[in-house]
Each structure stands twice: as structure tokens, then as C-alpha cells.
Design an enzyme around this catalytic site. Structure first.
Site, PDB file in Angstrom:
ATOM      1  CG  ASP A  33      -2.082   0.918   1.097  1.00 26.38           C
ATOM      2  OD1 ASP A  33      -1.863   2.115   0.808  1.00 26.38           O
ATOM      3  OD2 ASP A  33      -3.225   0.470   1.281  1.00 26.38           O
ATOM      4  CB  ILE A  34       1.559   3.967  -2.410  1.00 28.46           C
ATOM      5  CG1 ILE A  34       0.173   4.287  -2.946  1.00 28.46           C
ATOM      6  CG2 ILE A  34       2.337   3.059  -3.347  1.00 28.46           C
ATOM      7  CD1 ILE A  34       0.201   5.125  -4.225  1.00 28.46           C
ATOM      8  CD  GLN A  96     -15.087  -1.236  -1.481  1.00 24.26           C
ATOM      9  OE1 GLN A  96     -16.260  -1.337  -1.135  1.00 24.26           O
ATOM     10  NE2 GLN A  96     -14.548  -2.002  -2.413  1.00 24.26           N
ATOM     11  CG  HIS A 102      -8.832  -3.703  -1.460  1.00 24.51           C
ATOM     12  ND1 HIS A 102      -9.811  -3.034  -2.165  1.00 24.51           N
ATOM     13  CD2 HIS A 102      -8.626  -2.967  -0.338  1.00 24.51           C
ATOM     14  CE1 HIS A 102     -10.166  -1.943  -1.513  1.00 24.51           C
ATOM     15  NE2 HIS A 102      -9.466  -1.882  -0.395  1.00 24.51           N
ATOM     16  CG  HIS A 104      -6.538  -2.996   3.981  1.00 20.79           C
ATOM     17  ND1 HIS A 104      -5.864  -1.880   3.550  1.00 20.79           N
ATOM     18  CD2 HIS A 104      -7.834  -2.808   3.605  1.00 20.79           C
ATOM     19  CE1 HIS A 104      -6.698  -1.047   2.958  1.00 20.79           C
ATOM     20  NE2 HIS A 104      -7.918  -1.582   2.971  1.00 20.79           N
TER      21      HIS A 104
HETATM   22  P1  5GP Z   1      -9.797   0.836   1.025  1.00 22.93           P
HETATM   23  O1  5GP Z   1      -9.866   2.172   1.701  1.00 22.93           O
HETATM   24  O2  5GP Z   1     -10.600   0.831  -0.258  1.00 22.93           O
HETATM   25  O3  5GP Z   1     -10.114  -0.330   1.916  1.00 22.93           O
HETATM   26  O4  5GP Z   1      -8.276   0.645   0.650  1.00 22.93           O
HETATM   27  C1  5GP Z   1      -7.723   1.049  -0.557  1.00 22.93           C
HETATM   28  C2  5GP Z   1      -6.247   1.132  -0.340  1.00 22.93           C
HETATM   29  O5  5GP Z   1      -5.632   1.241  -1.602  1.00 22.93           O
HETATM   30  C3  5GP Z   1      -5.809   2.337   0.492  1.00 22.93           C
HETATM   31  O6  5GP Z   1      -5.159   1.913   1.669  1.00 22.93           O
HETATM   32  C4  5GP Z   1      -4.897   3.103  -0.448  1.00 22.93           C
HETATM   33  O7  5GP Z   1      -3.770   3.612   0.202  1.00 22.93           O
HETATM   34  C5  5GP Z   1      -4.517   2.070  -1.473  1.00 22.93           C
HETATM   35  N1  5GP Z   1      -4.250   2.630  -2.790  1.00 22.93           N
HETATM   36  C6  5GP Z   1      -5.015   3.516  -3.482  1.00 22.93           C
HETATM   37  N2  5GP Z   1      -4.441   3.786  -4.676  1.00 22.93           N
HETATM   38  C7  5GP Z   1      -3.303   3.045  -4.729  1.00 22.93           C
HETATM   39  C8  5GP Z   1      -2.281   2.907  -5.723  1.00 22.93           C
HETATM   40  O8  5GP Z   1      -2.293   3.499  -6.793  1.00 22.93           O
HETATM   41  N3  5GP Z   1      -1.263   2.050  -5.421  1.00 22.93           N
HETATM   42  C9  5GP Z   1      -1.195   1.364  -4.235  1.00 22.93           C
HETATM   43  N4  5GP Z   1      -0.166   0.551  -4.051  1.00 22.93           N
HETATM   44  N5  5GP Z   1      -2.148   1.466  -3.290  1.00 22.93           N
HETATM   45  C10 5GP Z   1      -3.187   2.310  -3.533  1.00 22.93           C
END
Ligand code: 5GP
Ligand code: ZN
Length: 139
Positions: A33-34, A96, A102, A104
Site C-alpha cells: 500500500d503506498i 472502502q 481487496h 489489507h
Molecule cells: P480501502 O480504503 O478501499 O479499503 O483501501 C484502498 C487502499 O488502496 C488504500 O489503503 C490506499 O492507500 C490504497 N491505494 C489507493 N491507490 C493506490 C495505488 O495506486 N497504489 C497502491 N499501491 N495502493 C493504492
């Protein structure tokens, strides 16, 4: 396998957007995660595009959980965190932000005070890239 041309994670799988990949097999892909909530924060995704837990196929979610277990073991070996969350979010109220299912894999430390909606803070890309290599070497 279904993909979505507008999906950022489908683009990462296709190599159209760069990522710090740590693991890949026929059905899943894992990368750093970036915006890490903690050091070593990784994501595991099915290659088949599906928005969330309701849309993902049983085969894809099963493969993702198996890969998440492998990635968790590699993170544990690499960083020896004090704890580790496997976390999966569905819908905006559940934090999300990317609509491709996905999981984590989130290392934890005592007192890190992480909340579920932790916000996105860009990480140090050089450090993340080095960690990807160290974790990948343990897979
Ligand atoms: P969510 O909030 O949907 O559960 O998690 C999405 C995750 O994707 C976040 O933690 C965010 O940092 C990560 N993320 C979003 N865009 C990118 C990207 O372009 N590259 C990477 N490696 N992670 C991303
Ligand atoms: Zn996708």
C-alpha cells in the site's frame, strides 16, 4: 477473467500503473500500500475484477484469503510486528475507497492507536520498495 479498464487495481495487475509487487499467482496479486497505515502495510487482490464482498466470486475470495495468509506469514517473518490485521472494507461508510475487492494485510504495534478509517498519508516510496523486496524474499 473479467477486468475493468477504469479500475486502478486492474491497471496495477496489468502493469499499466507501477506497484511494489510482493506476490502473484494465477488468481491473485499482492503489493505494498503506498499510503501505509503502518510499516509493511500490504494489499492482496483477486485478478478477477469485482467491486466488493457481494460481487466477488467464492473462488476469487477463497484464493485471496489463501494468498493473504501467505503474505501475512512473510510480513511476520520480515518485520515481527506485535500484531497483524486482515481487513476488508465494503462501501464508503466502511472506508472502502477502491472499488476492486481487496484485503489489507496490516501490521500492528502496541499503542499505534489506528482507527478503522485511518485516512491516506503517502508513504516514503524508497522505504516501501525496500520492504516489498524483503517481504517478497520471504514468500
Ligand atoms: P480501502 O480504503 O478501499 O479499503 O483501501 C484502498 C487502499 O488502496 C488504500 O489503503 C490506499 O492507500 C490504497 N491505494 C489507493 N491507490 C493506490 C495505488 O495506486 N497504489 C497502491 N499501491 N495502493 C493504492
Ligand atoms: Zn479492478
Amino acid at each position: 477473467m473479467s477486468t475493468d479498464a477504469d479500475c486502478i487495481f486492474c491497471k496495477i495487475i496489468a502493469g499499466e500503473i507501477p506497484s511494489f509487487k510482493i506476490y502473484e499467482d494465477d488468481d491473485t496479486f499482492a503489493f505494498m500500500d503506498i499510503n501505509p497505515a503502518n510499516e509493511g502495510h500490504a494489499l492482496v487482490i483477486p485478478k478477477e475484477h469485482a467491486a466488493d464482498v457481494h460481487a466477488v466470486s467464492e473462488a476469487a475470495i477463497a484464493a485471496t484469503v489463501v494468498s493473504a495468509k501467505k503474505v501475512a506469514a512473510a510480513i511476520d517473518k520480515t518485520l515481527q510486528p506485535e500484531g497483524l490485521n486482515l481487513l476488508q472494507c465494503n462501501g464508503p461508510a466502511a472506508a472502502q475507497s477502491v472499488m476492486h475487492f481487496h484485503m489489507h494485510v496490516l501490521p500492528r504495534k502496541n499503542g499505534d492507536d489506528l482507527r478503522l478509517n485511518w485516512g491516506l498519508e503517502p508513504g516514503d516510496m524508497e522505504a516501501i520498495g525496500q520492504l516489498a523486496q524483503r517481504i517478497g524474499a520471504n514468500l
